[in-house]
Design a protein around this motif. Structure first.
Motif, PDB file in Angstrom:
ATOM      1  N   HIS A   1       0.824  -1.209   0.000  1.00 15.56           N
ATOM      2  CA  HIS A   1       0.000   0.000   0.000  1.00 15.56           C
ATOM      3  C   HIS A   1       0.863   1.265   0.000  1.00 15.56           C
ATOM      4  CE1 HIS A   1       0.913  -0.739   4.220  1.00 15.56           C
ATOM      5  NE2 HIS A   1       0.655   0.546   4.450  1.00 15.56           N
ATOM      6  N   ARG A   2       2.008   1.225   0.656  1.00 19.77           N
ATOM      7  CA  ARG A   2       2.917   2.372   0.690  1.00 19.77           C
ATOM      8  C   ARG A   2       3.538   2.602  -0.690  1.00 19.77           C
ATOM      9  NH1 ARG A   2       6.832   1.500   5.238  1.00 19.77           N
ATOM     10  NH2 ARG A   2       4.877   1.363   6.393  1.00 19.77           N
ATOM     11  N   GLN A   3       3.880   1.543  -1.383  1.00 25.86           N
ATOM     12  CA  GLN A   3       4.436   1.686  -2.730  1.00 25.86           C
ATOM     13  C   GLN A   3       3.409   2.279  -3.685  1.00 25.86           C
ATOM     14  OE1 GLN A   3       5.747  -2.249  -3.713  1.00 25.86           O
ATOM     15  NE2 GLN A   3       7.732  -1.990  -2.708  1.00 25.86           N
TER      16      GLN A   3
END
Length: 64
Positions: free
Chosen positions: A3-5
């Motif tokens: 999700h951060r990527q």
């Protein structure tokens, strides 16, 4: 995680898109100002005669 990527990729795409559009706008604004200046001062920008590419280049002599 993943999700951060996705978040960083999305933010990076939007920032890059904004910077590209801003750069295009600034270049278009500069072009408009320069063309207006050239239009208002035609004596400073006289058209030169067209020359063929053969007149611009030197003769070619192969060296062996």
């Amino acid at each position: 995680g993943l999700h951060r990527q996705v978040l960083f990729t999305t933010v990076g795409w939007f920032v890059g898109y904004y910077l590209a559009k801003r750069t295009e706008y600034m270049h278009a604004k500069l072009d408009r100002e320069l063309f207006e200046y050239v239009r208002q001062h035609p004596a400073d920008f006289k058209a030169t005669e067209k020359r063929k590419i053969g007149e611009l280049l030197e003769d070619f002599y192969p060296v062996r």
